[in-house]
Design a protein around this motif. Sequence first.
Motif, PDB file in Angstrom:
ATOM      1  N   UNK A 117       3.256 -19.165  11.799  1.00 26.19           N
ATOM      2  CA  UNK A 117       3.279 -17.812  11.240  1.00 26.19           C
ATOM      3  C   UNK A 117       3.555 -17.949   9.756  1.00 26.19           C
ATOM      4  N   UNK A 118       2.622 -17.487   8.941  1.00 22.88           N
ATOM      5  CA  UNK A 118       2.791 -17.544   7.496  1.00 22.88           C
ATOM      6  C   UNK A 118       2.151 -16.305   6.919  1.00 22.88           C
ATOM      7  N   UNK A 119       2.986 -15.343   6.560  1.00 22.25           N
ATOM      8  CA  UNK A 119       2.526 -14.095   5.958  1.00 22.25           C
ATOM      9  C   UNK A 119       2.972 -14.074   4.504  1.00 22.25           C
ATOM     10  N   UNK A 120       2.117 -13.547   3.639  1.00 15.71           N
ATOM     11  CA  UNK A 120       2.434 -13.472   2.219  1.00 15.71           C
ATOM     12  C   UNK A 120       1.821 -14.611   1.443  1.00 15.71           C
ATOM     13  N   UNK A 121       0.522 -14.809   1.633  1.00 12.75           N
ATOM     14  CA  UNK A 121      -0.167 -15.913   0.962  1.00 12.75           C
ATOM     15  C   UNK A 121      -1.164 -15.436  -0.091  1.00 12.75           C
ATOM     16  N   UNK A 122      -1.215 -14.115  -0.326  1.00 16.31           N
ATOM     17  CA  UNK A 122      -2.159 -13.554  -1.304  1.00 16.31           C
ATOM     18  C   UNK A 122      -1.406 -12.792  -2.392  1.00 16.31           C
ATOM     19  N   UNK A 123      -2.007 -12.691  -3.557  1.00 13.04           N
ATOM     20  CA  UNK A 123      -1.435 -11.988  -4.693  1.00 13.04           C
ATOM     21  C   UNK A 123      -1.084 -10.546  -4.337  1.00 13.04           C
ATOM     22  N   UNK A 144       7.544  -6.665   7.227  1.00  9.20           N
ATOM     23  CA  UNK A 144       8.017  -6.503   8.601  1.00  9.20           C
ATOM     24  C   UNK A 144       6.935  -5.900   9.492  1.00  9.20           C
ATOM     25  N   UNK A 145       6.233  -4.868   9.003  1.00  8.88           N
ATOM     26  CA  UNK A 145       5.147  -4.264   9.784  1.00  8.88           C
ATOM     27  C   UNK A 145       4.032  -5.278  10.060  1.00  8.88           C
ATOM     28  N   UNK A 146       3.723  -6.112   9.085  1.00  6.70           N
ATOM     29  CA  UNK A 146       2.686  -7.134   9.281  1.00  6.70           C
ATOM     30  C   UNK A 146       3.113  -8.147  10.339  1.00  6.70           C
ATOM     31  N   UNK A 147       4.387  -8.537  10.320  1.00 11.96           N
ATOM     32  CA  UNK A 147       4.893  -9.466  11.336  1.00 11.96           C
ATOM     33  C   UNK A 147       4.813  -8.824  12.717  1.00 11.96           C
TER      34      UNK A 147
END
Length: 106
Positions: free
Chosen positions: A44-50, A60-63
């Motif tokens: 799980x890796x969220x937050x990889x884009x500008x 949190x909603x994305x997770x």
Amino acid sequence: MSRYTITVTGQGRTDPDAIIGYDPPLRTLFVQAFPHEVTDDPALWLGTYDHEFEALDQLHRAALAEGYDFVALPAGVAEQLAADKAREDGRLPAPLEDLLLRIRSE
């Protein structure tokens, strides 16, 4: 880059060593959890884009949409993430900041 240890749960597993933080070059909050079975990347890796996640509730909603949840953040982590973001958002990119410091010192 800031990094704080949190617990992430989801899909029948728990990762007590997950990481949440703020990435200044990408200007986004991120979360990394669960070692991937094949690669070195987190499963799980969220937050990889500008500018992907500018607020903790967005992350949190994305997770949650991926089937994961943060267990209650340790005391002060949410506030520290906001402070990290605010501090870093006011900075110039490192090469420009270095150039300005050199010019000012001459």
